[in-house]
Design a protein around this motif. Structure first.
Motif, PDB file in Angstrom:
ATOM      1  N   SER A 242     -24.741   4.949  -2.282  1.00 26.51           N
ATOM      2  CA  SER A 242     -26.028   4.900  -1.590  1.00 26.51           C
ATOM      3  C   SER A 242     -26.051   3.769  -0.565  1.00 26.51           C
ATOM      4  CB  SER A 242     -27.167   4.728  -2.595  1.00 26.51           C
ATOM      5  OG  SER A 242     -28.412   4.608  -1.955  1.00 26.51           O
ATOM      6  N   LEU A 243     -25.488   2.626  -0.932  1.00 24.03           N
ATOM      7  CA  LEU A 243     -25.393   1.517   0.017  1.00 24.03           C
ATOM      8  C   LEU A 243     -24.564   1.936   1.235  1.00 24.03           C
ATOM      9  CD1 LEU A 243     -24.680  -1.466  -2.429  1.00 24.03           C
ATOM     10  CD2 LEU A 243     -26.786  -1.090  -1.148  1.00 24.03           C
ATOM     11  N   TYR A 244     -23.445   2.580   0.978  1.00 26.41           N
ATOM     12  CA  TYR A 244     -22.597   3.037   2.083  1.00 26.41           C
ATOM     13  C   TYR A 244     -23.386   3.923   3.050  1.00 26.41           C
ATOM     14  CZ  TYR A 244     -18.346   1.559  -0.462  1.00 26.41           C
ATOM     15  OH  TYR A 244     -17.360   0.848  -1.098  1.00 26.41           O
ATOM     16  N   ASN A 245     -24.184   4.817   2.490  1.00 33.02           N
ATOM     17  CA  ASN A 245     -24.951   5.750   3.323  1.00 33.02           C
ATOM     18  C   ASN A 245     -25.993   5.050   4.191  1.00 33.02           C
ATOM     19  OD1 ASN A 245     -23.989   8.441   2.889  1.00 33.02           O
ATOM     20  ND2 ASN A 245     -24.813   8.382   0.819  1.00 33.02           N
ATOM     21  N   ASP A 246     -26.455   3.883   3.764  1.00 35.65           N
ATOM     22  CA  ASP A 246     -27.513   3.179   4.483  1.00 35.65           C
ATOM     23  C   ASP A 246     -26.984   2.244   5.569  1.00 35.65           C
ATOM     24  OD1 ASP A 246     -29.536   4.410   3.078  1.00 35.65           O
ATOM     25  OD2 ASP A 246     -29.656   2.853   1.536  1.00 35.65           O
ATOM     26  N   ILE A 247     -25.680   2.110   5.683  1.00 34.96           N
ATOM     27  CA  ILE A 247     -25.090   1.241   6.707  1.00 34.96           C
ATOM     28  C   ILE A 247     -24.928   2.025   8.001  1.00 34.96           C
ATOM     29  CG2 ILE A 247     -23.032  -0.076   7.349  1.00 34.96           C
ATOM     30  CD1 ILE A 247     -22.641  -0.669   4.369  1.00 34.96           C
ATOM     31  N   SER A 248     -25.335   1.425   9.096  1.00 36.57           N
ATOM     32  CA  SER A 248     -25.274   2.129  10.388  1.00 36.57           C
ATOM     33  C   SER A 248     -24.309   1.506  11.396  1.00 36.57           C
ATOM     34  CB  SER A 248     -26.677   2.192  11.013  1.00 36.57           C
ATOM     35  OG  SER A 248     -27.193   0.881  11.230  1.00 36.57           O
ATOM     36  N   CYS A 249     -23.791   0.319  11.107  1.00 31.65           N
ATOM     37  CA  CYS A 249     -22.927  -0.362  12.081  1.00 31.65           C
ATOM     38  C   CYS A 249     -21.476   0.099  11.958  1.00 31.65           C
ATOM     39  CB  CYS A 249     -22.989  -1.878  11.866  1.00 31.65           C
ATOM     40  SG  CYS A 249     -22.251  -2.431  10.322  1.00 31.65           S
ATOM     41  N   PRO A 250     -20.676  -0.048  13.028  1.00 31.48           N
ATOM     42  CA  PRO A 250     -19.236   0.220  12.936  1.00 31.48           C
ATOM     43  C   PRO A 250     -18.578  -0.778  11.981  1.00 31.48           C
ATOM     44  CG  PRO A 250     -19.965   0.103  15.217  1.00 31.48           C
ATOM     45  CD  PRO A 250     -21.084  -0.423  14.392  1.00 31.48           C
ATOM     46  N   ILE A 251     -17.587  -0.294  11.236  1.00 36.87           N
ATOM     47  CA  ILE A 251     -16.942  -1.117  10.212  1.00 36.87           C
ATOM     48  C   ILE A 251     -15.433  -1.099  10.396  1.00 36.87           C
ATOM     49  CG2 ILE A 251     -16.539  -1.400   7.727  1.00 36.87           C
ATOM     50  CD1 ILE A 251     -19.228   0.136   7.340  1.00 36.87           C
ATOM     51  N   CYS A 252     -14.834  -2.269  10.227  1.00 34.79           N
ATOM     52  CA  CYS A 252     -13.380  -2.413  10.197  1.00 34.79           C
ATOM     53  C   CYS A 252     -12.987  -2.880   8.799  1.00 34.79           C
ATOM     54  CB  CYS A 252     -12.921  -3.423  11.249  1.00 34.79           C
ATOM     55  SG  CYS A 252     -11.167  -3.880  11.142  1.00 34.79           S
ATOM     56  N   LEU A 253     -12.085  -2.157   8.161  1.00 35.43           N
ATOM     57  CA  LEU A 253     -11.608  -2.528   6.828  1.00 35.43           C
ATOM     58  C   LEU A 253     -10.133  -2.888   6.911  1.00 35.43           C
ATOM     59  CD1 LEU A 253     -11.836  -2.754   3.734  1.00 35.43           C
ATOM     60  CD2 LEU A 253     -11.375  -0.294   3.611  1.00 35.43           C
ATOM     61  N   LEU A 254      -9.822  -4.142   6.589  1.00 42.39           N
ATOM     62  CA  LEU A 254      -8.443  -4.626   6.591  1.00 42.39           C
ATOM     63  C   LEU A 254      -8.032  -4.959   5.167  1.00 42.39           C
ATOM     64  CD1 LEU A 254      -8.579  -7.059   9.673  1.00 42.39           C
ATOM     65  CD2 LEU A 254      -7.905  -4.641   9.644  1.00 42.39           C
ATOM     66  N   THR A 255      -6.944  -4.369   4.719  1.00 40.83           N
ATOM     67  CA  THR A 255      -6.425  -4.660   3.383  1.00 40.83           C
ATOM     68  C   THR A 255      -4.985  -5.148   3.504  1.00 40.83           C
ATOM     69  OG1 THR A 255      -5.782  -2.336   3.108  1.00 40.83           O
ATOM     70  CG2 THR A 255      -7.930  -3.001   2.226  1.00 40.83           C
ATOM     71  N   ALA A 256      -4.479  -5.742   2.431  1.00 37.33           N
ATOM     72  CA  ALA A 256      -3.143  -6.328   2.434  1.00 37.33           C
ATOM     73  C   ALA A 256      -2.162  -5.439   1.676  1.00 37.33           C
ATOM     74  CB  ALA A 256      -3.178  -7.720   1.806  1.00 37.33           C
ATOM     75  N   GLU A 257      -0.917  -5.466   2.100  1.00 40.99           N
ATOM     76  CA  GLU A 257       0.120  -4.668   1.456  1.00 40.99           C
ATOM     77  C   GLU A 257       0.245  -4.997  -0.026  1.00 40.99           C
ATOM     78  OE1 GLU A 257       3.607  -5.490   3.725  1.00 40.99           O
ATOM     79  OE2 GLU A 257       3.083  -4.085   5.351  1.00 40.99           O
ATOM     80  N   ASP A 258       0.127  -6.279  -0.357  1.00 48.54           N
ATOM     81  CA  ASP A 258       0.214  -6.711  -1.754  1.00 48.54           C
ATOM     82  C   ASP A 258      -1.125  -7.292  -2.203  1.00 48.54           C
ATOM     83  OD1 ASP A 258       2.998  -6.094  -2.201  1.00 48.54           O
ATOM     84  OD2 ASP A 258       3.478  -7.775  -0.895  1.00 48.54           O
ATOM     85  N   GLY A 259      -2.186  -6.646  -1.796  1.00 51.78           N
ATOM     86  CA  GLY A 259      -3.516  -7.144  -2.115  1.00 51.78           C
ATOM     87  C   GLY A 259      -4.070  -6.625  -3.418  1.00 51.78           C
ATOM     88  N   TRP A 260      -5.398  -6.745  -3.560  1.00 51.38           N
ATOM     89  CA  TRP A 260      -6.070  -6.311  -4.775  1.00 51.38           C
ATOM     90  C   TRP A 260      -6.044  -4.781  -4.829  1.00 51.38           C
ATOM     91  CZ3 TRP A 260      -8.103 -10.234  -7.871  1.00 51.38           C
ATOM     92  CH2 TRP A 260      -8.696  -9.792  -9.065  1.00 51.38           C
ATOM     93  N   PRO A 261      -5.594  -4.203  -5.955  1.00 51.12           N
ATOM     94  CA  PRO A 261      -5.512  -2.741  -6.019  1.00 51.12           C
ATOM     95  C   PRO A 261      -6.881  -2.069  -6.028  1.00 51.12           C
ATOM     96  CG  PRO A 261      -4.755  -3.776  -8.077  1.00 51.12           C
ATOM     97  CD  PRO A 261      -5.101  -4.876  -7.150  1.00 51.12           C
ATOM     98  N   PHE A 262      -6.981  -0.953  -5.299  1.00 49.48           N
ATOM     99  CA  PHE A 262      -8.195  -0.141  -5.259  1.00 49.48           C
ATOM    100  C   PHE A 262      -7.968   1.120  -6.091  1.00 49.48           C
ATOM    101  CE2 PHE A 262      -9.077  -2.804  -1.687  1.00 49.48           C
ATOM    102  CZ  PHE A 262     -10.451  -2.754  -1.483  1.00 49.48           C
ATOM    103  N   ASP A 263      -8.952   1.491  -6.916  1.00 46.93           N
ATOM    104  CA  ASP A 263      -8.824   2.741  -7.654  1.00 46.93           C
ATOM    105  C   ASP A 263      -9.106   3.916  -6.715  1.00 46.93           C
ATOM    106  OD1 ASP A 263     -11.819   3.761  -8.195  1.00 46.93           O
ATOM    107  OD2 ASP A 263     -11.764   1.580  -8.381  1.00 46.93           O
ATOM    108  N   ARG A 264      -8.632   5.085  -7.095  1.00 49.71           N
ATOM    109  CA  ARG A 264      -8.734   6.267  -6.242  1.00 49.71           C
ATOM    110  C   ARG A 264     -10.177   6.634  -5.941  1.00 49.71           C
ATOM    111  NH1 ARG A 264      -5.981   7.916  -2.380  1.00 49.71           N
ATOM    112  NH2 ARG A 264      -8.010   8.088  -1.410  1.00 49.71           N
ATOM    113  N   ARG A 265     -11.069   6.506  -6.934  1.00 45.95           N
ATOM    114  CA  ARG A 265     -12.480   6.863  -6.727  1.00 45.95           C
ATOM    115  C   ARG A 265     -13.115   5.973  -5.668  1.00 45.95           C
ATOM    116  NH1 ARG A 265     -16.714   8.238  -5.535  1.00 45.95           N
ATOM    117  NH2 ARG A 265     -18.478   9.008  -6.759  1.00 45.95           N
ATOM    118  N   SER A 266     -12.818   4.688  -5.719  1.00 47.35           N
ATOM    119  CA  SER A 266     -13.365   3.768  -4.717  1.00 47.35           C
ATOM    120  C   SER A 266     -12.800   4.066  -3.334  1.00 47.35           C
ATOM    121  CB  SER A 266     -13.049   2.312  -5.100  1.00 47.35           C
ATOM    122  OG  SER A 266     -13.678   1.969  -6.314  1.00 47.35           O
TER     123      SER A 266
END
Length: 250
Positions: free
Chosen positions: A184-208
């Protein structure tokens, strides 16, 4: 958050969005950019969703938003938070006095010992995360305060240090967002977003990952060399800064 009393208010992620709102109001910022790392990325998402008219662009570093938990675990989270708060407050405030917290904080014989402790903490993070000694030194130098009155003659010129951060930040929260609330929070955001992650960073689960890609929909997503603190490591910080500035300049 160390300015808070021992009895609250509690550590809730949404509360930190208030501090952004407070600063923006005090400085009369009507439209501005936000860059958030890790937990700061979660705070940025909450604020941008609640105040979309104020955020021009947002850069998320190693974090796609608030940590989502199962709604069915709500009562367990409340209990865990209460138990930890009672147990820890007895150690942090042995005399029931907020002003005595520093005296019970852990002391390190010198800044080198504090750096070693910080590196050891990173080694226990999930995945293949790491932190360079240069980055650890810069982070620890900024995050500690010297306690010269605790020095002993046996230590020579070494001055004991303690971390200045509020240890309550590491306690379990009374309340977490559910997956549906994060979406729901994601749906309410209207600005352009840049997401930068690291090759050996914190693991993200598939659902997220699915929610980020299909609902948050960053206009720019890149995986860069480095680990969770890739923005602080001298070997990888330039690439993070370059991507961030390039996105914000558009």
């Amino acid at each position: 958050s160390s300015h808070k009393s021992s009895d609250g208010p509690p550590q809730l992620l949404s509360e930190y969005a208030y501090y952004i709102a407070e600063v923006a109001s005090a400085l009369s910022w009507n439209k501005f950019d936000i860059v958030g790392h890790s937990m700061g990325a979660g705070v940025a998402v909450v604020y941008a969703a609640a105040f979309p008219e104020h955020v021009r662009r947002m850069v998320l570093l190693e974090g796609g938003g608030p940590l989502a938990k199962n709604a069915s675990d709500c009562s367990r989270h409340v209990r865990a938070a209460c138990d930890r708060r009672i147990r820890s407050n007895k150690l942090l405030y042995p005399n029931g006095n907020d002003n005595k917290r520093e005296s019970s904080a852990r002391l390190y014989p010198n800044i080198g010992a504090a750096i070693a402790a910080r590196l050891n903490t990173v080694s226990r993070f999930p995945g293949s995360q790491y932190l360079s000694e240069q980055a650890a030194h810069a982070m620890v130098a900024r995050a500690t305060i010297p306690i010269p009155e605790k020095a002993s003659t046996a230590q020579g010129n070494d001055v004991p240090v303690t971390f200045r951060h509020d240890p309550r930040l590491q306690w379990p929260s009374l309340q977490y967002f559910t997956r549906e609330q994060v979406d729901s929070l994601y749906n309410d955001i209207s600005c352009p977003i840049c997401l930068l992650t690291a090759e050996d960073g914190w693991p993200f689960d598939r659902r997220s990952q699915d929610s980020v890609e299909n609902i948050l929909k960053p206009v720019q997503m890149k995986v860069l060399p480095g680990s969770h603190h890739f923005h602080a490591d001298p070997d990888t910080a330039d690439a993070v800064a370059s991507e961030t500035l390039s996105f914000l300049r558009d």
